[in-house]
Design an enzyme around this catalytic site. Structure first.
Site, PDB file in Angstrom:
ATOM      1  N   GLU A   7       0.838  -1.197   0.000  1.00  0.00           N
ATOM      2  CA  GLU A   7       0.000   0.000   0.000  1.00  0.00           C
ATOM      3  C   GLU A   7       0.876   1.251   0.000  1.00  0.00           C
ATOM      4  O   GLU A   7       2.074   1.205   0.306  1.00  0.00           O
ATOM      5  CB  GLU A   7      -0.898   0.005   1.247  1.00  0.00           C
ATOM      6  CG  GLU A   7      -1.814  -1.192   1.374  1.00  0.00           C
ATOM      7  CD  GLU A   7      -2.941  -1.189   0.351  1.00  0.00           C
ATOM      8  OE1 GLU A   7      -3.216  -0.111  -0.221  1.00  0.00           O
ATOM      9  OE2 GLU A   7      -3.537  -2.253   0.138  1.00  0.00           O
ATOM     10  N   LYS A  63      -3.801 -12.428  11.490  1.00  0.00           N
ATOM     11  CA  LYS A  63      -4.008 -13.759  10.917  1.00  0.00           C
ATOM     12  C   LYS A  63      -3.553 -14.848  11.884  1.00  0.00           C
ATOM     13  O   LYS A  63      -4.208 -15.888  12.029  1.00  0.00           O
ATOM     14  CB  LYS A  63      -3.255 -13.865   9.594  1.00  0.00           C
ATOM     15  CG  LYS A  63      -3.769 -12.893   8.529  1.00  0.00           C
ATOM     16  CD  LYS A  63      -2.839 -12.837   7.326  1.00  0.00           C
ATOM     17  CE  LYS A  63      -3.312 -11.825   6.294  1.00  0.00           C
ATOM     18  NZ  LYS A  63      -2.364 -11.687   5.166  1.00  0.00           N
TER      19      LYS A  63
END
Length: 440
Positions: free
Chosen positions: A192, A207
């Site tokens: 990003e 995660k």
């Protein structure tokens, strides 16, 4: 044939548009496989005028995703908005309360609210599926929730962020510095514009917290993950690791100990010959160590529109194949009431040892001082070496590399603090764990 499964998609970004296209172009195939039609009847996104390359004719549009969750005539609410707060949280909770199945790719939401949302799904007799939230297109959630039933898992570890793995791969393979590799990752769309969430380890931590719950039957504890990112990894660290027979990877590691669960995310040295060292680029990999099966490694695309859409579509297909009265598998592998409170493990020795890199003034007594500080903290050294100066320079700071045997983090940090107090360091020490892996 059973009535169509009616879908509402919230979020029409890269993943949402890829999912929409997959469902519409594979309509007949999905109907044959699932035994019923999968039909998109509603969508929600921020910009109605944007050209997404998909045909929305005849599809109900909702400006507010929460309104769609509450009012649309749908069976499955697909949440692709992102973020751990509203509107994603409110929309998913509303859909579950209204008795709608939910499919989400939102790891941040699950890391923060997963237990509560799983409870809502149970209370309302619906499914909360989230294969796409961890490791993209790799079916690790289904494997842990269904295929490994009956196994006791001792440890799970893996490469869970493609951005970081791409950067570390390019640094090692092409002798590029961190900043240059990050810029390249941003240019290619792997990172990003603000890459902090990835490179500082937070994405991997979310995660890992989900995988930990599934692996050990505990409540999700996203705030209990020890996190280090890769921003301090230099090309010198990459070279030193290579000379010692290692690759550097950002790993998420969770293991059960006698005193609780350990969760950590950090740069790690893994042997060159290990399977996980061979995982390069944006690929993800997860290794599960279980008592019956042994070791299972799953590897594949960890991000991207198509990989994530594939995982979401798999979750939708599972719902389409289920029948009324079918007993749904609990979202987190076991009923929420059966999840154990998370108990953080006490400090223990790290089996793989540590790599410590020190830049020091070239003066007498430095080696002896370093060895003394290590001995004072009961740290046994596997090796201590002096690296040659770059370009054959005869003067200036030198680099000393230490590799320890198994020891604790606290001892290593105390020894390093003692070395810093001596006044001969010319830069910040680098400390990297060496992870024990199989398949090497």
């Amino acid at each position: 044939m059973t009535d169509a499964l009616k879908i509402g998609i919230a979020g029409l970004g890269t993943v949402g548009a890829a999912l929409f296209g997959a469902i519409t172009t594979r309509h007949n195939l999905l109907t044959d496989i699932c035994g019923r039609e999968i039909r998109i009847i509603a969508v929600s996104a921020r910009d109605r005028s944007r050209d997404r390359g998909i045909n929305l004719d005849g599809i109900a549009w909702f400006d507010d995703p929460v309104t769609m969750a509450r009012d649309a005539d749908i069976d499955v609410y697909v949440e692709l908005i992102g973020g751990d707060g509203d509107p994603a949280h409110a929309a998913v909770a509303t859909a579950l309360e209204r008795g709608r199945h939910v499919v989400t790719a939102n790891k941040a939401l699950l890391a923060k609210h997963g237990v509560a949302l799983a409870g809502l799904a149970e209370d309302n007799g619906v499914l909360l599926n989230f294969e796409a939230a961890v490791a993209g297109g790799i079916p690790v959630i289904k494997a842990m929730r269904e295929s490994l039933t009956g196994n006791s898992i001792q440890r799970i570890y893996g490469i869970l962020n493609g951005t970081c793995n791409y950067i570390l791969t390019r640094m090692q393979r092409d002798n590029m510095g961190f900043a240059e590799c990050l810029a390249e990752a941003q240019r290619l769309g792997y990172a990003e514009a603000d890459p902090a969430f990835d490179i500082e380890g937070n994405d991997t931590a979310h995660k890992l917290a989900i995988l930990t719950s599934l692996a050990f039957g505990t409540q999700i504890a996203g705030d209990e993950v020890y996190i280090e990112g890769i921003t301090n990894i230099s090309i010198d660290d990459i070279h030193a690791a290579d000379e010692l027979g290692y690759r550097i990877k950002l790993l998420g590691v969770a293991l059960r100990t006698a005193t609780g669960i350990e969760q950590r995310v950090h740069p790690t040295m893994v042997p060159k010959g290990s399977m996980i060292a061979q995982v390069e680029g944006v690929t993800n990999a997860v290794t599960i160590e279980a008592d019956i099966l042994g070791e299972l490694m799953l590897s594949g695309p960890g991000a991207g529109g198509d990989a994530t859409a594939s995982a979401v579509l798999g979750d939708i297909a599972d719902i389409a194949k289920s029948r009324p009265g079918h007993q749904h598998a609990p979202a987190l592998g076991r009923p929420v009431a059966k999840l154990e409170p998370y108990q953080r493990a006490q400090i223990q020795s790290h089996e793989g040892g540590y790599f410590i890199s020190l830049k020091v003034d070239d003066r007498a007594g430095v080696f002896a001082s370093i060895a003394t500080r290590m001995a004072e903290n009961n740290i046994s050294l596997e090796s201590i070496v002096q690296r040659a100066r770059p370009g054959g320079a005869e003067a200036g700071p030198q680099t000393v590399i230490l590799v320890t045997h198994a020891t604790t983090e606290s001892r290593v940090r105390a020894a390093v603090d003692g070395i810093k107090a001596e006044g001969y360091l010319t830069g910040e020490p680098q400390v990297i764990r060496i992870e024990r892996t199989n398949g090497s």
